[in-house]
Each structure stands twice: as C-alpha cells, then as structure tokens.
Design an enzyme around this catalytic site. Structure first.
Site, PDB file in Angstrom:
ATOM      1  CB  SER A 104      -5.747   3.475   0.581  1.00  0.00           C
ATOM      2  OG  SER A 104      -4.842   2.923  -0.329  1.00  0.00           O
ATOM      3  CG  ASP A 243      -4.655  -0.523  -2.343  1.00  0.00           C
ATOM      4  OD1 ASP A 243      -4.986  -0.632  -3.527  1.00  0.00           O
ATOM      5  OD2 ASP A 243      -4.399   0.578  -1.818  1.00  0.00           O
ATOM      6  CG  ASP A 245      -7.852   3.004  -2.837  1.00  0.00           C
ATOM      7  OD1 ASP A 245      -6.895   2.203  -2.687  1.00  0.00           O
ATOM      8  OD2 ASP A 245      -7.687   4.229  -2.930  1.00  0.00           O
ATOM      9  CG  ASP A 247      -4.482   3.738  -4.445  1.00  0.00           C
ATOM     10  OD1 ASP A 247      -4.246   2.667  -3.836  1.00  0.00           O
ATOM     11  OD2 ASP A 247      -4.435   4.855  -3.900  1.00  0.00           O
TER      12      ASP A 247
END
Length: 450
Positions: A104, A243, A245, A247
């Site tokens: 992440s 960010d 990834d 999410d």
C-alpha cells in the site's frame, strides 16, 4: 508470538520479513483452508494473483503462483493493477481466491500479501488465523493433471477501467474539469488517468512512471506537497492523490488545500443523500475519524457508525447493516454499490463528479465539515502489544479525556501494520491538542519501551 496477519494482510520488508518461502507457504495454506471451508466445491479451484509495481512483487508473484499451482489451484495472473481492481476482478471473474501483493502506502522495500475470498471480500480474522496455523502442517501434494495451471490475463486492466467509467452512470460527466492526478508511481499510473480521460476530464498525471523502485517515493497520498503545488500552478479545479496500490484517495482543492478522507466522506454522503442512495442515512467511519465529521453529519440528519481502525472493519459494518458508504480519514473510502474495498480512483471520480454536477468548488463542498484541531504522534520503539494494558498509561488517557470533556477526545491504539503505538488527541484548540498528545506520547514511550 505475534500474529502474522495485521489489519491488512501480511506485511514486512521484502526478502527479509516477507520471503519467497513465506509467500509460497502462505499461498498453499490459504488454498487448503479455503478448500476445507467449502469455498471450492468439487471442481478445480481458481485464483487471481495481482501486484503493485514494486520490484519485489516480481519474485513474490512467482512464489505465490507456484504455491497455489502446487496445491492444485488454477492461477490467473493479472499483473500490475490496484488492490480494488483485484477485489473487483475476483468477483467479476468468479475466482475462488484472490491474492494482492502490495504494501500500500509503505516505502518501496516493504511488500505485503492480501487475500480475498470469493466475491472479492477480505478474509475474516478466523480464516487468517486458520491459514497461519496450517502453514506448518504436512499435506498431500496433487500430481499429474491435478496440479494447477498458470495463465496470464490480457483484458484485466480494461475490464476494471470500464467498470470505473460506468460507475458515473453517464458519459463525459467530467467534461470541462481540469484535474491533476498524483499516481504515486504505483498501480494507478495507467488506470487512473485513463478512467478520468474517458469521462471527459482534462488530466495532468504526475508520478505516473513506475520503475519498480520509485513507488511512494516523496509522492502520492502520503506526500501531497508536489500535487498541491501543481494544482495551483496549472489553475486546475482539483487534484487527487492515490497511494501505491490505489486503495486510498486524498484530494486537493483549487487553492492547494488538502481535503482529507473525512471531508471526502462528508461530500459523498451529502451527494448520496440528495440522490436517495445513502442507505439508512448512515456513514460508517472509524474511531480515528475527526469528531468534526460526526458533528457535520448530525447537522444533516446523517448518523455516523464508528468501527475499529481498518477498512475491513468498516466493510464488516457496512455488510452487516446494509450501509452504502464508509471509510477512513486516510482516504480509504468504500462505496458498496460499486466496490468491496476502498478504491482511490473510484472515490476520486465521484468527488470530481460532485464538483462538476454542483458547479461548486471542492473547497466549498468540503466546507460542510469543520475539522476539530487534531494531533497525532506515532510512538516507536515500544511494545505495541502492551498498549491498553499498562495501568499508568490507561490512567493518563482517562485523565486527558476527563479534561477534554465534550470538546475533544483521546484515541490510543497499536498500529495494525507498523511496529508503533498511535496517540491521537482532538481538542478545542491546536495548542491544547498538541500538548496533551505530546504528554501522552512521552508516557507511552516511558512505560512501553522495549
């Protein structure tokens, strides 16, 4: 012994904490546990494997695919895509299991493994515990035609982008809107700009050239300074920061001011309420959300349901109660009509659409919520497992809450993803919040030092 799984999967320094061997063993154990739980039925099970652009994701992907195939699972590799894309595609392709390799917003040397079960939902705690317990047990290896096969998908990215674009219900919703996207040199570097352009936005993308090394490097939602400057420089209507990834999503208004996840929730909640699509007139947030969100929603007769920190717990409440909107201050926002997890690009599209449809600036829309002054200290070098157990720390927290009364609050909690304890204080003034937070952090450091 510490639990292997944190609040968002297994995470650590790649090739040190998170090794290829561990990734393989976790994948085998996950296949066995989910199979025994009845997730696979009586056919060859299937899994989807995705990753963000980190260099370590390449060898971890190979290990995960090898582990799953050796356990008799057919694997579909979809390559570099956002975490919410993996969750969506697990449901869309009807695979039995999904694996996302990402840490992440963490620095590039870290990586992580997140599992999704059928439907694109993160695993419950009991399933994660069962996987961890199963890792050391012997198992019967399939042979011959019963071993899994590995193939690569060629349409995963397009399928996900089409889903994002369709979520706005009409074409070119963002026409005339000038938007800057900070893709954190991460998994949204293609999906984000493409989705916004297909909806008619004039897009400038920054930090959208991942090389496996530069993910989250002084950019994205944890470092929005360059995005703020670019929005002002270009005279853009707004900016959006994802960010690694993708999410999570934070926003920037036309003046360069940050609009955080709590404010984004408030903006989307009012829009859904106007459209009669805010289920039970409720928004789900965590205990770390600013008290200002609760006060703002109360003014509009919207209830705020609070959960533990972690979008998985937000989602649990949403699923259990049929709520349609929830999220975290960090920018994880779940719109259950379209997603089973936080989706930064989806969130950004709907925030931008709200700007376009109302004709108001993002600053005006965000002003519905007045943030209470907040101070946050991450205390490192302590035993986070003892947080909440030390009598002197508990006494200090109780005294601080009594002093603050109804004008603020204290939240002290161990991080689920990092080796630290978070101390958060809200108060009537920033000076008071900073002082109480600093004093509590000092006590935590003294009492819980390793």
């Amino acid at each position: 012994m510490a639990r292997l799984f944190g609040t968002d999967g297994v995470r650590g320094v790649a090739n040190q904490d998170l090794t290829a061997e561990l990734a393989l063993d976790l994948s085998v154990a996950a296949a066995h546990v989910l199979g025994e739980a009845g997730a696979f039925g009586h056919r060859q099970p299937t899994a989807l494997v995705a990753r963000d652009p980190r260099a370590s994701g390449e060898f971890l992907e190979a290990a995960v695919c090898a582990g799953l195939a050796s356990a008799g699972v057919d694997v579909m590799r979809v390559g570099v895509i956002p975490t919410p894309a993996a969750a969506y595609l697990v449901n869309e392709y009807r695979t039995d299991l999904g694996v996302m390799l990402s840490a992440s917003h963490n620095p590039m040397p870290d990586n992580g493994i997140k599992f999704f079960q059928r439907g694109g939902v993160k695993l419950a705690d009991d399933l994660e515990d069962a996987i961890e317990a199963r890792m050391e047990e012997p198992w019967q290896r399939p042979t011959g035609e019963r071993v899994g096969r590995i193939r690569t998908s060629t349409d995963a990215v397009k399928t996900y982008i089409d889903h994002l674009v369709a979520s706005l219900r009409q074409d070119k919703t963002l026409s005339g809107l000038k938007v800057v996207l900070d893709c954190a040199n991460g998994a949204s570097s293609k999906t984000g700009p493409t989705a916004f352009r297909e909806q008619g936005a004039d897009v400038t993308a920054i930090h959208a050239s991942p090389d496996g090394i530069n993910i989250n490097d002084a950019c994205g939602s944890t470092h929005p300074e360059k995005l703020q400057a670019k929005v002002v420089e270009l005279g853009a209507d707004l900016g959006l920061a994802f960010d690694g990834d993708a999410d999570r999503c934070l926003a920037v208004d036309h003046e360069g001011n940050i609009v955080d996840g709590d404010q984004v929730l408030a903006i989307l909640a009012l829009g859904l309420q106007e459209d009669h699509r805010l289920a039970s007139n409720t928004v789900v947030a965590t205990i770390m959300s600013n008290l200002g969100l609760t006060l703002a929603m109360k003014e509009h007769d919207i209830h705020v349901d609070q959960t533990k920190v972690g979008d998985r717990y937000v989602l649990e409440s949403m699923n259990a109660n049929g709520f349609s909107l929830g999220g975290e201050q960090s920018g994880h926002v779940i719109m259950s009509e379209f997603a089973t997890t936080g989706d930064g690009v989806l969130t950004g599209l709907h925030v931008a659409a709200r700007v376009a449809r109302t004709g108001k600036t993002l600053k005006d829309l965000a002003s519905v919520m007045k943030r209470l002054p907040q101070s946050l200290v991450n205390v490192r070098g302590v035993d986070k497992l003892r947080a909440g157990m030390d009598p002197e720390v508990n006494r200090a927290v109780a005294d601080a809450n009594q002093k603050l009364g109804e004008t603020g609050r204290v939240v002290l909690r161990p991080s689920g993803t990092e080796p630290l304890v978070r101390v958060m204080v809200e108060a009537a003034t920033q000076k008071e919040a900073d002082k109480i937070c600093h004093d509590l952090a000092t006590i935590v450091k003294q009492r819980l030092a390793i």
